[in-house]
Design an enzyme around this catalytic site. Structure first.
Site, PDB file in Angstrom:
ATOM      1  N   ALA A 109       0.830  -1.203   0.000  1.00 49.38           N
ATOM      2  CA  ALA A 109       0.000   0.000   0.000  1.00 49.38           C
ATOM      3  C   ALA A 109       0.868   1.258   0.000  1.00 49.38           C
ATOM      4  O   ALA A 109       0.594   2.225  -0.726  1.00 49.38           O
ATOM      5  CB  ALA A 109      -0.933   0.000   1.208  1.00 49.38           C
TER       6      ALA A 109
ATOM      7  N   GLU B  93       9.812   4.189   7.211  1.00 56.57           N
ATOM      8  CA  GLU B  93       9.660   2.766   7.520  1.00 56.57           C
ATOM      9  C   GLU B  93      10.359   2.435   8.839  1.00 56.57           C
ATOM     10  O   GLU B  93      11.547   2.686   8.993  1.00 56.57           O
ATOM     11  CB  GLU B  93      10.238   1.912   6.392  1.00 56.57           C
ATOM     12  CG  GLU B  93      10.327   0.434   6.671  1.00 56.57           C
ATOM     13  CD  GLU B  93       8.989  -0.189   7.052  1.00 56.57           C
ATOM     14  OE1 GLU B  93       8.909  -0.796   8.142  1.00 56.57           O
ATOM     15  OE2 GLU B  93       8.030  -0.056   6.262  1.00 56.57           O
TER      16      GLU B  93
ATOM     17  N   ASN C 289       4.314  -6.791   5.576  1.00 58.34           N
ATOM     18  CA  ASN C 289       3.732  -8.122   5.424  1.00 58.34           C
ATOM     19  C   ASN C 289       3.570  -8.531   3.966  1.00 58.34           C
ATOM     20  O   ASN C 289       3.477  -9.720   3.664  1.00 58.34           O
ATOM     21  CB  ASN C 289       2.372  -8.184   6.134  1.00 58.34           C
ATOM     22  CG  ASN C 289       2.513  -8.191   7.637  1.00 58.34           C
ATOM     23  OD1 ASN C 289       3.446  -8.781   8.174  1.00 58.34           O
ATOM     24  ND2 ASN C 289       1.606  -7.517   8.318  1.00 58.34           N
TER      25      ASN C 289
ATOM     26  N   GLY D   8       2.349 -14.708   0.371  1.00 62.73           N
ATOM     27  CA  GLY D   8       2.381 -15.351  -0.935  1.00 62.73           C
ATOM     28  C   GLY D   8       2.126 -14.341  -2.043  1.00 62.73           C
ATOM     29  O   GLY D   8       2.482 -14.576  -3.194  1.00 62.73           O
ATOM     30  N   ALA D   9       1.483 -13.220  -1.689  1.00 55.62           N
ATOM     31  CA  ALA D   9       1.205 -12.087  -2.588  1.00 55.62           C
ATOM     32  C   ALA D   9       0.298 -12.448  -3.761  1.00 55.62           C
ATOM     33  O   ALA D   9       0.300 -11.758  -4.778  1.00 55.62           O
ATOM     34  CB  ALA D   9       2.496 -11.451  -3.087  1.00 55.62           C
TER      35      ALA D   9
ATOM     36  N   ASP E 102       0.701   0.915  14.977  1.00 53.90           N
ATOM     37  CA  ASP E 102       1.139   2.300  15.187  1.00 53.90           C
ATOM     38  C   ASP E 102       0.235   3.320  14.511  1.00 53.90           C
ATOM     39  O   ASP E 102      -0.133   4.342  15.113  1.00 53.90           O
ATOM     40  CB  ASP E 102       2.571   2.479  14.664  1.00 53.90           C
ATOM     41  CG  ASP E 102       3.560   1.544  15.326  1.00 53.90           C
ATOM     42  OD1 ASP E 102       3.126   0.692  16.115  1.00 53.90           O
ATOM     43  OD2 ASP E 102       4.770   1.658  15.048  1.00 53.90           O
TER      44      ASP E 102
ATOM     45  N   ARG F 136     -10.962 -19.097   6.082  1.00 52.61           N
ATOM     46  CA  ARG F 136      -9.851 -19.325   7.007  1.00 52.61           C
ATOM     47  C   ARG F 136     -10.317 -19.464   8.454  1.00 52.61           C
ATOM     48  O   ARG F 136      -9.806 -20.298   9.205  1.00 52.61           O
ATOM     49  CB  ARG F 136      -8.849 -18.168   6.897  1.00 52.61           C
ATOM     50  CG  ARG F 136      -8.081 -18.171   5.597  1.00 52.61           C
ATOM     51  CD  ARG F 136      -7.270 -16.922   5.433  1.00 52.61           C
ATOM     52  NE  ARG F 136      -6.413 -17.003   4.248  1.00 52.61           N
ATOM     53  CZ  ARG F 136      -5.634 -16.027   3.823  1.00 52.61           C
ATOM     54  NH1 ARG F 136      -5.604 -14.878   4.479  1.00 52.61           N
ATOM     55  NH2 ARG F 136      -4.886 -16.178   2.752  1.00 52.61           N
TER      56      ARG F 136
END
Length: 585
Positions: A144, A163, A171, A176-177, A355, A414
């Site tokens: 994102a 970062e 993540n 697996g993307a 955060d 899931r």
């Protein structure tokens, strides 16, 4: 920062080896060492000159390359400068750091010398300017964050990415993307007809128990194909052109698979594009507070860097939060869902601590769905890490319990599968497949390092017969053979009479067989900030907070009670792009 402990025994052993003169008095030469990292052995070569560490070369490792390489570089610099492996681990990469340091220690031990440590700690980093100005500040460097930053930069804005971790990717990198995209080019090639954004929206709404925002889901599914084409054509992400996944809860095979079956392909290409566009990325920099002007517009972010400097990154046009969820923050998990306590391990990065959600809430942002925390059903029982090797489940692998019986549809949601697993003997499951299924999925070839790690941990077995495989885990052999016999019949008939498998069961009549043990692990937090279709963050009155945008897992309006597999990448790319476009207007 946690200090990596060393034992007196090791120090005495080094001294003893040196006094025995096992090598030359200076230890000059190159020595191999081995340590245990997060994903198996890390092997290094340490070169010594005049009783000093000259250089360290990583020869072999199973760690994620994008995550590990900056960690190795930082540790090498510090160890060489200090002439000692007595150094701090890199925050956010504890297991990888410990494995690397252990490997260096092993090599030094083999050299048989005692090193004299220096007080030098490496290159001194120049202090940053305490006030830095940009048009757009993006917090977080996952899918994102990169999407937002690249879109804003290509619109002509000056952009910086902050970062907190020592490497980019979040993540997205360790996933697996796979990306759900209705009407994609691979579906057309494979002759898959009838899919549509509307059908994907129906699956997503149903999969989240109708708690997701229908309008926002519609925005995601209608923009999925343009987002995937952008990744392919502009970012140059390579997708497999002859294979798709059908994740649990989906009515069609629609998930594009990146080259290598991991997010490493996506993040590597994102980083290359960001470098091409000259977008600065501030690593090891933790955002702590949103800055507002007198009119309550968000005008920047306060952050702390590795040198404990407080930097104000000012944003003329706005701030985009893409900091991810809170799966690694046990206290935050328990605050919103008491069941998700320390008994659950996590698949996500150490940086997933909520955060962005916390910072935005402090200035009045509305939250939703915070109690919805998802577990991934097939994870390593020792580490909690998601098993990408077990993606064979999407091509016909079955789940059985200790008694050797199936107990749930393998392509269910899931949360349904995870809850079913926890009700079985021991709260775990076994996944069973054969080479025929492996030939379909191809996952074992691309996840060889995970396979070797599971072998070492005795969490997987390969056997020529079901009896031999079952014996390894003490599974009831007769029940397992009866289960497989029924699966073979269902595969032949094309209908699963027990659990109505929505994909295609595959015959398990021939070996060799693979059985992998697995448990559920915290994987995704569905709750978070309330945003609109412009990705503006809304306050408790439903009004947009001026200058603040958000995309990705820290938002809570898309997935409802449960995220369907493959929807996360679609979510973060679609809304990351929108955030970048909107903040640049």
């Amino acid at each position: 920062m946690k200090k990596f402990a060393r034992s007196l025994t090791t120090i005495l052993a080094l001294g003893l080896l040196a006094s025995c003169g096992a090598k030359s008095s200076t230890g000059d030469g190159t020595y191999e060492g081995k340590g245990n990292g997060k994903h198996g052995d890390i092997k290094v070569e340490v070169t010594l000159k005049d009783s000093k560490i000259d250089k360290i070369k990583v020869k072999e490792h199973g760690e994620n390359k994008v995550l590990a390489e900056p960690v190795y570089d930082e540790l090498q610099e510090t160890i060489v400068a200090k002439n000692s492996p007595e150094v701090d681990v890199v925050t956010g990469s504890t297991a990888t750091s410990e494995g690397y340091i252990e490997a260096v220690e092993d090599a030094i031990k083999k050299a048989g010398v005692t090193l004299v440590a220096s007080k030098n700690t490496g290159k001194k980093q120049e202090k940053e300017k305490e006030l830095q100005e940009f048009d757009v500040v993006v917090v977080g460097s996952g899918g994102a964050g990169f999407s937002a930053a690249i879109e804003a930069k290509e619109a002509g804005k000056s952009v910086v990415i902050i970062e907190k971790m020592p490497a980019v990717g979040g993540n997205t990198l360790i996933s697996g993307a796979e990306m759900n995209v209705p009407n994609n080019w691979v579906q057309k090639k494979l002759g898959i007809k009838g899919d549509s954004p509307e059908k994907m929206a129906e699956d997503t709404i149903k999969g989240g128990d109708k708690l997701g925002d229908p309008h926002m889901i519609e925005v995601m599914t209608k923009n999925a194909l343009p987002a995937a084409e952008w990744l392919k054509d502009d970012i140059k992400v390579e997708f497999l052109d002859d294979q798709l996944f059908q994740f649990g809860g989906h009515s069609y095979k629609r998930a594009l698979i990146p080259k290598g079956h991991t997010g490493q392909e996506v993040i590597t290409k994102f980083r290359a594009k960001a470098d091409e566009l000259k977008i600065p990325i501030k690593l090891n920099t933790t955002a702590t507070e949103l800055i507002q002007d007198d009119n309550k517009k968000v005008t920047g972010v306060k952050a702390t860097n590795k040198k404990d400097q407080t930097i104000s990154y000012m944003a003329k046009d706005g701030v985009v939060l893409t900091t991810g969820g809170f799966g690694s923050n046990v206290e935050m998990r328990k605050k919103y869902n008491k069941k998700m306590d320390e008994s659950y391990m996590s698949t996500v990065t150490e940086g997933s601590t909520g955060d962005g959600i916390v910072m935005a809430e402090k200035i009045g942002a509305d939250l939703t769905n915070m109690d919805s925390i998802q577990t991934y059903p097939i994870c390593n029982p020792k580490t909690g890490v998601i098993s990408l090797l077990a993606d064979t489940r999407f091509d016909g692998a079955i789940l059985v319990n200790q008694e050797g019986k199936r107990f749930v549809e393998e392509l269910e949601r899931r949360d349904v599968i995870s809850n079913a697993i926890l009700e079985q003997t021991g709260g775990y499951t076994y996944q069973l497949w054969n080479d025929k299924i492996n030939d379909i999925s191809g996952t074992m070839e691309v996840h060889e390092a995970e396979y070797n790690e599971l072998l070492k941990q005795k969490m997987i077995v390969k056997a020529d017969t079901l009896e031999e495989a079952a014996k390894f885990f003490d599974i009831d052999v007769k029940n397992l053979e009866e289960t497989v016999k029924k699966v073979n019949q269902y595969a032949k008939e094309g209908k699963d009479k027990d659990f109505n498998h929505r994909g295609k069961l595959v015959s398990l009549d021939k070996g060799p067989y693979y059985i992998e043990k697995a448990v559920p692990s915290v994987h995704h937090t569905m709750g978070g900030l309330v945003i609109n279709d412009k990705t503006e963050v809304l306050d408790k009155d439903g009004k947009a907070i001026d200058g603040l945008y958000a995309a990705g897992e820290l938002t809570g309006v898309i997935h409802g009670s449960n995220r369907l597999g493959g929807n996360a990448i679609t979510d973060i790319i679609v809304f990351g792009r929108i955030a970048g476009q909107e903040v640049a207007k």
